[in-house]
Design an enzyme around this catalytic site. Structure first.
Site, PDB file in Angstrom:
ATOM      1  N   ASN B  22       0.857  -1.183   0.000  1.00  0.00           N
ATOM      2  CA  ASN B  22       0.000   0.000   0.000  1.00  0.00           C
ATOM      3  C   ASN B  22       0.894   1.234   0.000  1.00  0.00           C
ATOM      4  O   ASN B  22       1.781   1.355   0.848  1.00  0.00           O
ATOM      5  CB  ASN B  22      -0.922   0.007   1.232  1.00  0.00           C
ATOM      6  CG  ASN B  22      -1.928   1.144   1.184  1.00  0.00           C
ATOM      7  OD1 ASN B  22      -1.556   2.312   1.223  1.00  0.00           O
ATOM      8  ND2 ASN B  22      -3.203   0.799   1.109  1.00  0.00           N
ATOM      9  N   SER B  49      -5.209  -0.545  -2.638  1.00  0.00           N
ATOM     10  CA  SER B  49      -5.757   0.773  -2.324  1.00  0.00           C
ATOM     11  C   SER B  49      -6.898   0.554  -1.341  1.00  0.00           C
ATOM     12  O   SER B  49      -7.795  -0.262  -1.602  1.00  0.00           O
ATOM     13  CB  SER B  49      -6.262   1.453  -3.599  1.00  0.00           C
ATOM     14  OG  SER B  49      -6.676   2.769  -3.295  1.00  0.00           O
ATOM     15  N   GLU B  50      -6.867   1.248  -0.207  1.00  0.00           N
ATOM     16  CA  GLU B  50      -7.753   0.866   0.896  1.00  0.00           C
ATOM     17  C   GLU B  50      -9.242   1.087   0.611  1.00  0.00           C
ATOM     18  O   GLU B  50     -10.088   0.580   1.326  1.00  0.00           O
ATOM     19  CB  GLU B  50      -7.339   1.528   2.214  1.00  0.00           C
ATOM     20  CG  GLU B  50      -7.390   3.038   2.254  1.00  0.00           C
ATOM     21  CD  GLU B  50      -6.038   3.654   1.961  1.00  0.00           C
ATOM     22  OE1 GLU B  50      -5.247   3.072   1.188  1.00  0.00           O
ATOM     23  OE2 GLU B  50      -5.776   4.756   2.490  1.00  0.00           O
ATOM     24  N   ASN B  51      -9.557   1.815  -0.451  1.00  0.00           N
ATOM     25  CA  ASN B  51     -10.978   1.937  -0.792  1.00  0.00           C
ATOM     26  C   ASN B  51     -11.492   0.705  -1.529  1.00  0.00           C
ATOM     27  O   ASN B  51     -12.673   0.642  -1.852  1.00  0.00           O
ATOM     28  CB  ASN B  51     -11.227   3.209  -1.620  1.00  0.00           C
ATOM     29  CG  ASN B  51     -10.448   3.224  -2.904  1.00  0.00           C
ATOM     30  OD1 ASN B  51      -9.259   2.921  -2.909  1.00  0.00           O
ATOM     31  ND2 ASN B  51     -11.101   3.549  -3.999  1.00  0.00           N
ATOM     32  N   SER B  91     -11.156  -4.980   2.627  1.00  0.00           N
ATOM     33  CA  SER B  91      -9.939  -4.193   2.455  1.00  0.00           C
ATOM     34  C   SER B  91      -9.202  -4.020   3.783  1.00  0.00           C
ATOM     35  O   SER B  91      -7.983  -4.173   3.866  1.00  0.00           O
ATOM     36  CB  SER B  91     -10.288  -2.822   1.874  1.00  0.00           C
ATOM     37  OG  SER B  91      -9.114  -2.088   1.646  1.00  0.00           O
TER      38      SER B  91
END
Lengths: 234, 213
Positions: B22, B49-51, B91
């Site tokens: 990340n 990507s944390e979304n 996530s």
């Protein structure tokens, strides 16, 4: 009684002052645009908004702030949301900022009948202030409580009449989790498909978590930060 | 001194093939330019990507932007072949459960015990926490990429952070324009110095003890 409503107004029936509402979306991506716009006009006030952001660029949930129908916000990021900065500074809205993983886990717990959980996220920071911190196997964890709400307003790509849902790309984000944590989940779908049109293995969220569905074929889909690169010449 | 690009290139050397990585907002996003993209046999580096993306690709070609494909900075991106999309709970299970091999994060301050401050400036307006605390607490390894000093010339590598903390004792290694430094039980240790940078300069610009070996 069918879950499918013929209008956005019908889908929002019963929404009252003081309601707590989870709104899906990462910034303006994946917002239930029509439901959000309709709540702004519907008349309910003093709402508690639970959403990763609270709109941006004056769009989406920023309209709720502008119309002064929100009393409290639980979110993870304010960023460039100028109206939220102003209302936080004036004390007009009570804002709680939560780490994003804790935010979604609190809702996951709320939806799964779990009253709380321990996480290392936030230990030693302001997030842990006033909360129980407990050691497990030599590491410290903070107790976080579950989060539920009266309503979830989410957008799906496809919905069938039972409320089985499929999402599209990163528009999914918090929406399926919010659906599990809300007493009444209202879905705005790009496409309303026949029962059975979504293969059982491809249902992202089963209909048990969905109470109302409304078909909204058009969306504004605002891009907050348009980034691109030149296309190579052929 | 390292340029920003040289810092990014140096950071890319920290990433082994097949890793899930990340990249935080800001300077760390430059690292993507120096990473091997996922290839047909599943090797390469998989950006998270944390979304809700694993296998995030570069920015789209002009005209191909999809408003429903964004990164955690809300910028339009692409998804690589073999990439996947998922909800935020999945996530953050990836992030908080230790399934992200490395996170490269920006910093306002890093302490010699590995404390990270990167989300708020005292007295400044609060931008929010986002995924910063989760990435810092949950990733297997944390690499910080930052300028060595602030715009005012104040050290960012300090004995104790006086900015609000993101997480305690999590930073493993720091790459700055002056060099590469490890967080050790004795404080910061020089791994390498950037070209034309001396140990004396590093010590003068660091608010904590710097060990040379």
């Amino acid at each position: 009684m069918s879950k499918v409503k013929t209008s956005v107004a019908e889908a929002l029936q019963g929404l009252q002052d003081g309601a707590s509402i989870m709104c899906g979306g990462f910034g303006l991506c994946g917002n239930a645009e029509a439901l959000i716009a309709a709540v702004a006009d519907q008349g309910a006030k003093n709402l508690t908004l639970i959403s990763n952001n609270a709109g941006n660029l004056g769009k989406g949930l920023a309209v709720w702030l502008e119309k002064e129908i929100v009393g409290k916000i639980i979110c993870t990021y304010v960023g460039t949301n100028e109206i939220l900065h102003a209302k936080m500074a004036s004390g007009e809205i009570d804002v709680t900022i939560v780490p994003q993983g804790t935010f979604v886990e609190r809702m996951r717990a709320g939806g799964a009948g779990i009253p709380g959980f321990y996480t290392p996220t936030g230990v030693g920071t302001v997030v842990a202030e006033g909360k129980e911190v407990r050691e497990f196997d030599g590491r410290e964890y903070v107790l976080e409580r579950a989060l539920t709400a009266d309503y979830a307003l989410i957008r799906a790509h496809q919905a069938d009449p039972f409320g089985n849902l499929r999402f599209y790309r990163t528009a999914r984000n918090f929406s399926p989790i919010m659906a599990t944590a809300a007493a009444t989940t209202i879905v705005e779908c790009d496409e309303l498909v026949a029962l059975g049109a979504i293969d059982p293995d491809d249902v992202h969220l089963p209909g048990a978590f969905v109470q109302r569905v409304v078909h909204v074929p058009e969306h504004e889909d605002v891009i907050e930060y348009r980034m691109n690169r030149p296309r190579p010449q052929a | 001194m390292f340029s920003k690009q040289q810092m990014a290139e140096r950071a890319a050397q920290e990433i082994s093939d097949g890793s899930v990585v990340n990249l935080g907002i800001g300077l760390p996003t430059l690292v993507a330019d120096y990473l091997p993209a996922p290839s047909e046999d599943g090797s390469g580096v998989w950006l998270q990507s944390e979304n809700g993306i694993l296998g995030m690709g570069p920015f789209p070609y002009e005209g191909d932007e999809d408003p429903q494909i964004i990164n955690a900075g809300k910028q339009t991106v692409t998804i690589t072949t073999g990439g996947s999309c998922f909800d935020s709970a999945t996530s953050f299970t990836m992030i908080r459960g230790g399934h992200v091999d490395l996170s490269i994060l920006g910093a306002m301050q890093v302490s010699q015990s590995g404390d990270l401050a990167n989300w708020a400036i005292p007295g400044g307006r609060v931008m929010g926490i986002g995924g910063a605390m989760d990435l810092a607490a949950g990733s297997k390894r944390i690499l910080v990429m930052t300028s060595h000093v602030t715009k005012k010339g104040e050290p960012k590598l300090v004995a104790e952070c006086d900015y609000p903390l993101t997480a305690k004792g999590v930073v493993d290694r720091v790459i700055t324009d002056l060099g590469v430094f490890d967080v050790t039980p004795d404080g910061f240790r020089v791994v390498e110095l950037a070209p034309d940078v001396t140990l004396d300069e590093v010590r003068a610009k660091t608010g904590a003890t710097v060990h040379a070996d």
